[in-house]
Write a protein that holds these residues in place. Sequence first.
Motif, PDB file in Angstrom:
ATOM      1  N   TYR A  73       0.929  -1.266  -0.149  1.00 36.30           N
ATOM      2  CA  TYR A  73      -0.050  -0.202  -0.066  1.00 36.30           C
ATOM      3  C   TYR A  73       0.835   1.264   0.017  1.00 36.30           C
ATOM      4  CZ  TYR A  73      -4.806  -1.828   0.431  1.00 36.30           C
ATOM      5  OH  TYR A  73      -6.018  -2.472   0.352  1.00 36.30           O
ATOM      6  N   ALA A  74       2.318   1.368   0.530  1.00 35.18           N
ATOM      7  CA  ALA A  74       2.968   2.455   0.538  1.00 35.18           C
ATOM      8  C   ALA A  74       3.223   2.813  -0.995  1.00 35.18           C
ATOM      9  CB  ALA A  74       4.177   2.152   1.381  1.00 35.18           C
ATOM     10  N   GLU A  75       3.154   1.848  -1.885  1.00 31.98           N
ATOM     11  CA  GLU A  75       3.759   2.250  -3.062  1.00 31.98           C
ATOM     12  C   GLU A  75       2.701   3.317  -4.047  1.00 31.98           C
ATOM     13  OE1 GLU A  75       4.848  -1.196  -5.169  1.00 31.98           O
ATOM     14  OE2 GLU A  75       5.602  -1.944  -3.430  1.00 31.98           O
ATOM     15  N   GLU A  76       3.121   4.022  -4.706  1.00 31.79           N
ATOM     16  CA  GLU A  76       2.445   5.017  -5.447  1.00 31.79           C
ATOM     17  C   GLU A  76       1.426   4.560  -6.261  1.00 31.79           C
ATOM     18  OE1 GLU A  76       1.205   9.157  -6.486  1.00 31.79           O
ATOM     19  OE2 GLU A  76       2.812   8.131  -4.848  1.00 31.79           O
ATOM     20  N   ASN A  77       1.557   3.393  -6.925  1.00 36.84           N
ATOM     21  CA  ASN A  77       0.492   2.726  -8.036  1.00 36.84           C
ATOM     22  C   ASN A  77      -0.502   2.422  -7.306  1.00 36.84           C
ATOM     23  OD1 ASN A  77       1.774   0.465  -6.458  1.00 36.84           O
ATOM     24  ND2 ASN A  77       2.030  -0.778  -8.515  1.00 36.84           N
ATOM     25  N   MET A  78      -0.622   2.127  -5.911  1.00 39.05           N
ATOM     26  CA  MET A  78      -1.744   1.742  -5.461  1.00 39.05           C
ATOM     27  C   MET A  78      -2.847   2.461  -5.192  1.00 39.05           C
ATOM     28  SD  MET A  78      -1.630  -1.283  -4.297  1.00 39.05           S
ATOM     29  CE  MET A  78      -0.109  -2.483  -4.775  1.00 39.05           C
ATOM     30  N   LYS A  79      -2.413   3.836  -5.395  1.00 41.04           N
ATOM     31  CA  LYS A  79      -3.440   4.898  -5.463  1.00 41.04           C
ATOM     32  C   LYS A  79      -4.699   4.773  -6.521  1.00 41.04           C
ATOM     33  CE  LYS A  79      -1.002   8.798  -3.366  1.00 41.04           C
ATOM     34  NZ  LYS A  79      -0.618  10.096  -3.648  1.00 41.04           N
ATOM     35  N   SER A  80      -4.593   3.849  -7.365  1.00 42.04           N
ATOM     36  CA  SER A  80      -5.319   3.623  -8.437  1.00 42.04           C
ATOM     37  C   SER A  80      -6.515   2.858  -7.871  1.00 42.04           C
ATOM     38  CB  SER A  80      -4.911   2.703  -9.653  1.00 42.04           C
ATOM     39  OG  SER A  80      -4.455   1.368  -9.332  1.00 42.04           O
ATOM     40  N   THR A  81      -6.445   2.254  -6.715  1.00 43.92           N
ATOM     41  CA  THR A  81      -7.550   1.345  -6.087  1.00 43.92           C
ATOM     42  C   THR A  81      -8.383   2.226  -5.456  1.00 43.92           C
ATOM     43  OG1 THR A  81      -6.159   1.019  -3.997  1.00 43.92           O
ATOM     44  CG2 THR A  81      -5.882  -0.548  -5.903  1.00 43.92           C
ATOM     45  N   VAL A  82      -8.197   3.537  -5.452  1.00 41.72           N
ATOM     46  CA  VAL A  82      -8.987   4.517  -4.724  1.00 41.72           C
ATOM     47  C   VAL A  82     -10.505   4.433  -5.276  1.00 41.72           C
ATOM     48  CG1 VAL A  82      -9.754   6.894  -3.995  1.00 41.72           C
ATOM     49  CG2 VAL A  82      -7.480   5.899  -3.651  1.00 41.72           C
ATOM     50  N   VAL A  83     -11.695   4.231  -4.776  1.00 41.32           N
ATOM     51  CA  VAL A  83     -12.804   4.594  -5.373  1.00 41.32           C
ATOM     52  C   VAL A  83     -13.282   5.864  -4.674  1.00 41.32           C
ATOM     53  CG1 VAL A  83     -15.336   3.876  -5.822  1.00 41.32           C
ATOM     54  CG2 VAL A  83     -13.505   1.983  -5.442  1.00 41.32           C
ATOM     55  N   PRO A  84     -13.386   6.956  -5.568  1.00 42.05           N
ATOM     56  CA  PRO A  84     -13.630   8.317  -5.097  1.00 42.05           C
ATOM     57  C   PRO A  84     -14.756   8.471  -4.259  1.00 42.05           C
ATOM     58  CG  PRO A  84     -13.107   8.157  -7.602  1.00 42.05           C
ATOM     59  CD  PRO A  84     -13.266   6.899  -7.384  1.00 42.05           C
ATOM     60  N   PHE A  85     -14.585   8.912  -2.819  1.00 46.83           N
ATOM     61  CA  PHE A  85     -15.381   9.304  -2.229  1.00 46.83           C
ATOM     62  C   PHE A  85     -16.374   8.016  -1.551  1.00 46.83           C
ATOM     63  CE2 PHE A  85     -18.542  11.942   0.218  1.00 46.83           C
ATOM     64  CZ  PHE A  85     -17.926  12.524   1.119  1.00 46.83           C
ATOM     65  N   ARG A  86     -15.878   6.753  -1.744  1.00 46.48           N
ATOM     66  CA  ARG A  86     -16.580   5.570  -1.426  1.00 46.48           C
ATOM     67  C   ARG A  86     -16.990   5.605  -0.182  1.00 46.48           C
ATOM     68  NH1 ARG A  86     -13.574   0.050  -1.600  1.00 46.48           N
ATOM     69  NH2 ARG A  86     -12.371   0.981  -0.008  1.00 46.48           N
ATOM     70  N   ASN A  87     -16.352   5.829   0.980  1.00 53.55           N
ATOM     71  CA  ASN A  87     -16.711   5.745   2.306  1.00 53.55           C
ATOM     72  C   ASN A  87     -17.708   6.739   2.573  1.00 53.55           C
ATOM     73  OD1 ASN A  87     -15.513   3.561   2.964  1.00 53.55           O
ATOM     74  ND2 ASN A  87     -13.574   4.587   3.880  1.00 53.55           N
ATOM     75  N   GLY A  88     -17.601   8.275   1.984  1.00 54.28           N
ATOM     76  CA  GLY A  88     -18.551   9.107   2.209  1.00 54.28           C
ATOM     77  C   GLY A  88     -19.779   8.766   1.872  1.00 54.28           C
ATOM     78  N   ILE A  89     -19.952   8.324   0.671  1.00 59.80           N
ATOM     79  CA  ILE A  89     -21.267   7.627  -0.237  1.00 59.80           C
ATOM     80  C   ILE A  89     -21.814   6.704   0.997  1.00 59.80           C
ATOM     81  CG2 ILE A  89     -22.435   6.642  -1.739  1.00 59.80           C
ATOM     82  CD1 ILE A  89     -20.060   7.904  -3.694  1.00 59.80           C
ATOM     83  N   MET A  90     -21.157   5.702   1.328  1.00 61.80           N
ATOM     84  CA  MET A  90     -21.815   4.494   1.977  1.00 61.80           C
ATOM     85  C   MET A  90     -22.165   5.182   3.617  1.00 61.80           C
ATOM     86  SD  MET A  90     -18.868   1.801   0.957  1.00 61.80           S
ATOM     87  CE  MET A  90     -18.923   0.772  -0.714  1.00 61.80           C
ATOM     88  N   LEU A  91     -21.440   5.874   4.027  1.00 57.21           N
ATOM     89  CA  LEU A  91     -21.718   6.234   5.360  1.00 57.21           C
ATOM     90  C   LEU A  91     -23.106   7.230   5.263  1.00 57.21           C
ATOM     91  CD1 LEU A  91     -18.211   7.220   6.817  1.00 57.21           C
ATOM     92  CD2 LEU A  91     -19.855   5.627   7.616  1.00 57.21           C
ATOM     93  N   SER A  92     -23.069   8.049   4.284  1.00 60.05           N
ATOM     94  CA  SER A  92     -24.452   8.715   4.132  1.00 60.05           C
ATOM     95  C   SER A  92     -25.497   7.998   3.899  1.00 60.05           C
ATOM     96  CB  SER A  92     -24.306   9.629   2.814  1.00 60.05           C
ATOM     97  OG  SER A  92     -23.234  10.681   3.038  1.00 60.05           O
ATOM     98  N   ILE A  93     -25.524   6.829   3.500  1.00 64.39           N
ATOM     99  CA  ILE A  93     -26.426   5.843   3.158  1.00 64.39           C
ATOM    100  C   ILE A  93     -26.788   5.193   4.512  1.00 64.39           C
ATOM    101  CG2 ILE A  93     -27.412   3.725   2.104  1.00 64.39           C
ATOM    102  CD1 ILE A  93     -25.828   4.717  -0.271  1.00 64.39           C
ATOM    103  N   ALA A  94     -25.646   4.945   5.152  1.00 62.21           N
ATOM    104  CA  ALA A  94     -25.991   4.314   6.501  1.00 62.21           C
ATOM    105  C   ALA A  94     -26.518   5.221   7.391  1.00 62.21           C
ATOM    106  CB  ALA A  94     -24.506   4.129   6.920  1.00 62.21           C
TER     107      ALA A  94
END
Length: 206
Positions: A73-94
């Motif tokens: 995870y510390a490597e730069e290429n792992m940023k591609s796995t980010v789903v934009p604002f995923r937790n914000g969306i899920m927490l809003s629904i929750a």
Amino acid sequence: MDSTTLLYDYKERIALALSFDYGSNHNAKEIPFARWHCEKLGIEHVVISLDFMNRYFESSLLRGDDAIPEGHYAEENMKSTVVPFRNGIMLSIAAGMAESRGLQYVMMANHVGDHTIYPDCRPEFVKAMSAATKAGTFPGIEVLAPYTNISKTDIARRGRELGVDYSKTWSCYRGGKKHCGKCGTCVERREALHDAGIDDPTEYDY
């Protein structure tokens, strides 16, 4: 591993568990395990479809297993796995679900290892999101994230104390028949189980 441990750790307080199917490679693997643990603990489990994320959002998690980078995870290429604002969306629904059910809190199982690349796992996000849900709901619903400042190894240690069966959890972002053992979450899973002194029950594809 993280959400399942949280489920056992706070089972006396959890009235409802939510899984979100947003079209990632691994949803089909992790959701049945979530259901299994909820049934074991007698906790209601609801699966909510967020298929719009797969259609409109950009992330290697949503683009097939070949798109998932290998490494730590510390490597730069792992940023591609980010789903934009995923937790914000899920927490809003929750939060909406919580208010509808007469509940006071929503919980998430982010940890300190997530902070490096996932903005919506960081302490400042949790604080801001909790302020928003508190201000935006009649009962003042708050976000609880008790693992924010501990490591995945710490979570695994807690899971060992609670007797969590990690063979009934899924981490791999590729979502194949077995864990690939090479993507960031597989590497982190393997290290956490090892460092926590747990015999790794995971089947790896190598």
